[in-house]
Design a protein around this motif. Structure first.
Motif, PDB file in Angstrom:
ATOM      1  N   LEU A 191       0.835  -1.201   0.000  1.00  0.00           N
ATOM      2  CA  LEU A 191       0.000   0.000   0.000  1.00  0.00           C
ATOM      3  C   LEU A 191       0.870   1.251   0.000  1.00  0.00           C
ATOM      4  O   LEU A 191       0.569   2.245  -0.681  1.00  0.00           O
ATOM      5  N   ALA A 192       1.980   1.210   0.764  1.00  0.00           N
ATOM      6  CA  ALA A 192       2.855   2.381   0.901  1.00  0.00           C
ATOM      7  C   ALA A 192       3.500   2.786  -0.421  1.00  0.00           C
ATOM      8  O   ALA A 192       3.926   3.941  -0.570  1.00  0.00           O
ATOM      9  N   GLU A 193       3.563   1.874  -1.370  1.00  0.00           N
ATOM     10  CA  GLU A 193       4.102   2.220  -2.691  1.00  0.00           C
ATOM     11  C   GLU A 193       3.232   3.254  -3.396  1.00  0.00           C
ATOM     12  O   GLU A 193       3.673   3.923  -4.330  1.00  0.00           O
ATOM     13  N   HIS A 194       1.983   3.408  -2.913  1.00  0.00           N
ATOM     14  CA  HIS A 194       1.047   4.360  -3.524  1.00  0.00           C
ATOM     15  C   HIS A 194       0.935   5.653  -2.713  1.00  0.00           C
ATOM     16  O   HIS A 194       0.150   6.529  -3.056  1.00  0.00           O
ATOM     17  N   GLY A 195       1.697   5.754  -1.619  1.00  0.00           N
ATOM     18  CA  GLY A 195       1.668   6.959  -0.798  1.00  0.00           C
ATOM     19  C   GLY A 195       1.327   6.638   0.646  1.00  0.00           C
ATOM     20  O   GLY A 195       1.193   5.474   1.030  1.00  0.00           O
ATOM     21  N   ASN A 196       1.192   7.681   1.471  1.00  0.00           N
ATOM     22  CA  ASN A 196       0.890   7.455   2.889  1.00  0.00           C
ATOM     23  C   ASN A 196      -0.600   7.587   3.205  1.00  0.00           C
ATOM     24  O   ASN A 196      -1.001   7.499   4.364  1.00  0.00           O
ATOM     25  N   VAL A 197      -1.415   7.781   2.177  1.00  0.00           N
ATOM     26  CA  VAL A 197      -2.882   7.750   2.308  1.00  0.00           C
ATOM     27  C   VAL A 197      -3.402   6.896   1.157  1.00  0.00           C
ATOM     28  O   VAL A 197      -3.295   7.273  -0.019  1.00  0.00           O
ATOM     29  N   VAL A 198      -3.960   5.719   1.484  1.00  0.00           N
ATOM     30  CA  VAL A 198      -4.310   4.754   0.451  1.00  0.00           C
ATOM     31  C   VAL A 198      -5.655   4.105   0.778  1.00  0.00           C
ATOM     32  O   VAL A 198      -5.926   3.768   1.932  1.00  0.00           O
ATOM     33  N   ARG A 199      -6.478   3.929  -0.240  1.00  0.00           N
ATOM     34  CA  ARG A 199      -7.719   3.165  -0.073  1.00  0.00           C
ATOM     35  C   ARG A 199      -7.472   1.714  -0.485  1.00  0.00           C
ATOM     36  O   ARG A 199      -6.745   1.443  -1.444  1.00  0.00           O
ATOM     37  N   SER A 200      -8.080   0.792   0.262  1.00  0.00           N
ATOM     38  CA  SER A 200      -8.002  -0.617  -0.116  1.00  0.00           C
ATOM     39  C   SER A 200      -9.214  -1.326   0.461  1.00  0.00           C
ATOM     40  O   SER A 200      -9.945  -0.757   1.282  1.00  0.00           O
ATOM     41  N   ARG A 201      -9.399  -2.555   0.044  1.00  0.00           N
ATOM     42  CA  ARG A 201     -10.552  -3.311   0.511  1.00  0.00           C
ATOM     43  C   ARG A 201     -10.102  -4.624   1.137  1.00  0.00           C
ATOM     44  O   ARG A 201      -9.303  -5.356   0.570  1.00  0.00           O
ATOM     45  N   THR A 202     -10.591  -4.888   2.347  1.00  0.00           N
ATOM     46  CA  THR A 202     -10.446  -6.212   2.960  1.00  0.00           C
ATOM     47  C   THR A 202     -11.875  -6.729   3.171  1.00  0.00           C
ATOM     48  O   THR A 202     -12.486  -7.248   2.260  1.00  0.00           O
ATOM     49  N   PHE A 203     -12.434  -6.488   4.341  1.00  0.00           N
ATOM     50  CA  PHE A 203     -13.848  -6.800   4.551  1.00  0.00           C
ATOM     51  C   PHE A 203     -14.719  -5.687   3.955  1.00  0.00           C
ATOM     52  O   PHE A 203     -15.852  -5.904   3.552  1.00  0.00           O
ATOM     53  N   PHE A 204     -14.196  -4.463   3.970  1.00  0.00           N
ATOM     54  CA  PHE A 204     -14.873  -3.303   3.388  1.00  0.00           C
ATOM     55  C   PHE A 204     -13.787  -2.290   3.055  1.00  0.00           C
ATOM     56  O   PHE A 204     -12.629  -2.457   3.437  1.00  0.00           O
ATOM     57  N   GLU A 205     -14.143  -1.230   2.346  1.00  0.00           N
ATOM     58  CA  GLU A 205     -13.120  -0.261   1.941  1.00  0.00           C
ATOM     59  C   GLU A 205     -12.635   0.542   3.141  1.00  0.00           C
ATOM     60  O   GLU A 205     -13.428   1.063   3.923  1.00  0.00           O
ATOM     61  N   THR A 206     -11.333   0.608   3.281  1.00  0.00           N
ATOM     62  CA  THR A 206     -10.679   1.302   4.393  1.00  0.00           C
ATOM     63  C   THR A 206      -9.629   2.244   3.844  1.00  0.00           C
ATOM     64  O   THR A 206      -8.971   1.941   2.843  1.00  0.00           O
ATOM     65  N   VAL A 207      -9.467   3.380   4.502  1.00  0.00           N
ATOM     66  CA  VAL A 207      -8.352   4.268   4.197  1.00  0.00           C
ATOM     67  C   VAL A 207      -7.235   3.969   5.199  1.00  0.00           C
ATOM     68  O   VAL A 207      -7.432   4.087   6.413  1.00  0.00           O
ATOM     69  N   THR A 208      -6.094   3.549   4.691  1.00  0.00           N
ATOM     70  CA  THR A 208      -4.942   3.269   5.540  1.00  0.00           C
ATOM     71  C   THR A 208      -4.012   4.482   5.517  1.00  0.00           C
ATOM     72  O   THR A 208      -3.643   4.959   4.435  1.00  0.00           O
ATOM     73  N   LEU A 209      -3.672   4.974   6.694  1.00  0.00           N
ATOM     74  CA  LEU A 209      -2.733   6.089   6.838  1.00  0.00           C
ATOM     75  C   LEU A 209      -1.428   5.517   7.372  1.00  0.00           C
ATOM     76  O   LEU A 209      -1.416   4.813   8.387  1.00  0.00           O
ATOM     77  N   LEU A 210      -0.324   5.802   6.697  1.00  0.00           N
ATOM     78  CA  LEU A 210       0.940   5.132   6.976  1.00  0.00           C
ATOM     79  C   LEU A 210       2.013   6.100   7.458  1.00  0.00           C
ATOM     80  O   LEU A 210       2.107   7.231   6.978  1.00  0.00           O
ATOM     81  N   GLY A 211       2.831   5.622   8.410  1.00  0.00           N
ATOM     82  CA  GLY A 211       3.952   6.401   8.909  1.00  0.00           C
ATOM     83  C   GLY A 211       3.690   6.982  10.283  1.00  0.00           C
ATOM     84  O   GLY A 211       2.544   7.018  10.764  1.00  0.00           O
ATOM     85  N   PRO A 212       4.730   7.452  10.949  1.00  0.00           N
ATOM     86  CA  PRO A 212       4.583   7.951  12.321  1.00  0.00           C
ATOM     87  C   PRO A 212       3.691   9.177  12.431  1.00  0.00           C
ATOM     88  O   PRO A 212       2.964   9.333  13.418  1.00  0.00           O
ATOM     89  N   GLU A 213       3.740  10.089  11.427  1.00  0.00           N
ATOM     90  CA  GLU A 213       2.865  11.267  11.480  1.00  0.00           C
ATOM     91  C   GLU A 213       1.401  10.845  11.385  1.00  0.00           C
ATOM     92  O   GLU A 213       0.532  11.411  12.059  1.00  0.00           O
ATOM     93  N   ALA A 214       1.139   9.823  10.563  1.00  0.00           N
ATOM     94  CA  ALA A 214      -0.227   9.300  10.454  1.00  0.00           C
ATOM     95  C   ALA A 214      -0.672   8.683  11.773  1.00  0.00           C
ATOM     96  O   ALA A 214      -1.801   8.896  12.227  1.00  0.00           O
ATOM     97  N   ASN A 215       0.236   7.915  12.410  1.00  0.00           N
ATOM     98  CA  ASN A 215      -0.086   7.319  13.707  1.00  0.00           C
ATOM     99  C   ASN A 215      -0.446   8.400  14.729  1.00  0.00           C
ATOM    100  O   ASN A 215      -1.409   8.269  15.492  1.00  0.00           O
ATOM    101  N   GLN A 216       0.333   9.462  14.729  1.00  0.00           N
ATOM    102  CA  GLN A 216       0.088  10.541  15.681  1.00  0.00           C
ATOM    103  C   GLN A 216      -1.227  11.250  15.374  1.00  0.00           C
ATOM    104  O   GLN A 216      -2.010  11.544  16.287  1.00  0.00           O
ATOM    105  N   PHE A 217      -1.484  11.486  14.104  1.00  0.00           N
ATOM    106  CA  PHE A 217      -2.722  12.160  13.701  1.00  0.00           C
ATOM    107  C   PHE A 217      -3.950  11.370  14.152  1.00  0.00           C
ATOM    108  O   PHE A 217      -4.912  11.925  14.687  1.00  0.00           O
ATOM    109  N   VAL A 218      -3.902  10.046  13.982  1.00  0.00           N
ATOM    110  CA  VAL A 218      -5.069   9.208  14.287  1.00  0.00           C
ATOM    111  C   VAL A 218      -5.168   8.884  15.770  1.00  0.00           C
ATOM    112  O   VAL A 218      -6.258   8.949  16.360  1.00  0.00           O
ATOM    113  N   LEU A 219      -4.062   8.551  16.402  1.00  0.00           N
ATOM    114  CA  LEU A 219      -4.106   8.055  17.780  1.00  0.00           C
ATOM    115  C   LEU A 219      -4.027   9.169  18.826  1.00  0.00           C
ATOM    116  O   LEU A 219      -4.650   9.074  19.881  1.00  0.00           O
ATOM    117  N   HIS A 220      -3.274  10.206  18.552  1.00  0.00           N
ATOM    118  CA  HIS A 220      -3.194  11.326  19.506  1.00  0.00           C
ATOM    119  C   HIS A 220      -4.528  12.082  19.517  1.00  0.00           C
ATOM    120  O   HIS A 220      -5.104  12.337  20.570  1.00  0.00           O
TER     121      HIS A 220
END
Length: 436
Positions: free
Chosen positions: A35-64
């Motif tokens: 997914l990261a090959e497409h950037g740090n904000v990526v849509r994909s589907r597992t059970f349903f469509e999810t936006v995956t945010l990648l990297g430490p800044e993304a972790n901080q944005f979502v979890l903090h």
């Protein structure tokens, strides 16, 4: 600069119908890196469509998340509500803050001191009974951590019900990823719901006794816990918290300990270093005051959790419209961050695939290169309330194991990992045990 709309977020379609689900289940790290090959904000589907945010800044944005952009309840409800309703990790404020404030009393220093003293004899009895020769680590460690959880959390020694309780936790965790989300026999969700019913009955049968007399175990502590304002848990809340904490304590700690066994078998020089540390301490059982001195054991534990975090991804749901990485994320969007991806980023970690516990030493402190570079216990307001208990249990177990046993795996052995829903070996991790 105006943020791009949601549909502009790169989409990784994966396979027809199932999307990226097979790859996620087989290898979450490879999936996230793809997914990261497409950037740090990526849509994909597992059970349903999810936006995956990648990297430490993304972790901080979502979890903090000081702005309240994301709902933990919205992220977890789909996965765990049928088997772990009332779990603290699936609560939002103000409910989360209210429950955490009360629960904190069960993890204060005085309580933790009793917990570590209570687990010492359990560890000695179980580890001392292991047979020399070939041993499957995962089932043995799982039995050990379940016995510790029963003694420390419930104040009882497990007898014939041990196997049934263990299977109940296996079934509830497996149900979280059930493809069919209805309780239809004999499918996984049905087994999970049935297992929860058994656990509820087990806990409820002991509530009155635990309320009547305060004892050192966590069950009693939760029954008697009060916030600063005198607030207490209801019986239903105690039962929900006990089931979730019992699962989390013995499943995730089993995962961490199994990975440590594997890493120390493949790196015998590190095994000998930790053994020398353990033998240098006179007491056979660790006390709370001994824990800070187990520094190198802590480095190994942290490295094991970096390489194979028990939770490879953390789900949330956007509670309001927000923006990240130049894209708009609409309210209601399922969002995920990936600890296992961040834990393997070469920008943060020297040779990230290599076992190197000294990366956590004060001299290197690679985990401090970003506040959200290392998150095996999550982060922000939902940082795992039991992380210090897990640290204590891992050190107490390894202290006794190292003093009693030396272990190896065959040359060239590589443990086949199942990383979802909890990291564990597919083959049970066969080792050869020898007395020290």
């Amino acid at each position: 600069m105006t943020a791009l709309p949601y549909h502009a977020i790169p989409l990784v379609k994966g396979l027809p119908l199932v999307g990226n689900l097979p790859k996620f289940l087989r290898d979450p790290l490879a999936n996230a890196q793809g997914l990261a090959e497409h950037g740090n904000v990526v849509r994909s589907r597992t059970f349903f469509e999810t936006v995956t945010l990648l990297g430490p800044e993304a972790n901080q944005f979502v979890l903090h998340d000081r702005e309240g952009n994301f709902s933990s309840r919205g992220g977890w409800a789909y996965w765990i509500d049928q088997v772990f309703p009332g779990a603290i990790m699936a609560m939002d404020d103000p409910q989360h803050k209210h429950h955490r404030r009360i629960m904190q009393g069960a993890f204060k220093r005085q309580a933790m001191d009793r917990y570590v003293r209570d687990m010492g004899p359990v560890i000695e009895a179980v580890v001392g009974a292991w047979p020399a020769g070939r041993l499957l680590v995962f089932p043995q460690v799982k039995a050990l951590t379940l016995n510790i959880a029963a003694r420390v959390f419930m104040g009882l020694a497990l007898g014939p019900e041990a196997d049934r309780m263990n299977q109940a936790f296996v079934d509830t965790v497996a149900a979280s990823l059930a493809l069919v989300r209805r309780s239809v026999p004999p499918l996984a969700m049905w087994r999970g719901v049935r297992a929860r019913r058994y656990l509820v009955g087990l806990m409820r049968s002991r509530i009155a006794e635990k309320r009547a007399t305060e004892t050192p175990d966590l069950f009693s502590q939760l029954c008697h816990a009060r916030s600063e304002d005198g607030e207490a848990f209801t019986d239903d809340e105690v039962v929900d918290h006990m089931i979730f904490l019992m699962m989390a304590a013995h499943d995730t700690t089993t995962s961490a300990l199994t990975t440590m066994f594997y890493c120390l078998a493949r790196e015998p020089e590190w095994q000998e270093r930790l053994r020398a540390d353990a033998q240098a301490l006179a007491p056979a059982h660790l006390a709370l005051a001994d824990l800070p001195g187990r520094e190198r054991t802590e480095w190994v534990m942290k490295e094991a959790l970096r390489l194979y975090p028990p939770l490879t991804s953390i789900p949330r749901k956007a509670a309001r419209d927000c923006e990240f990485g130049g894209y708009r994320i609409p309210r209601g969007t399922p969002v995920g961050v990936s600890p296992i991806h961040t834990h393997h980023m070469p920008e943060l970690w020297t040779e990230p695939t290599r076992f190197d516990p000294e990366r956590f030493s004060p001299a290197r402190a690679e985990h401090k290169r970003h506040a959200y570079a290392y998150l095996p216990f999550g982060g922000g307001a939902h940082l795992c309330i039991g992380q210090h208990f897990a640290d204590m249990e891992v050190k107490a177990v390894m202290h006794q194991v190292l003093r009693r046993w030396r272990w190896t795996v065959p040359e060239g052995y590589r443990m086949p990992y199942q990383l979802v829903p909890i990291a564990k070996p597919r083959d049970g991790l066969p080792i050869t045990l020898q007395p020290v």
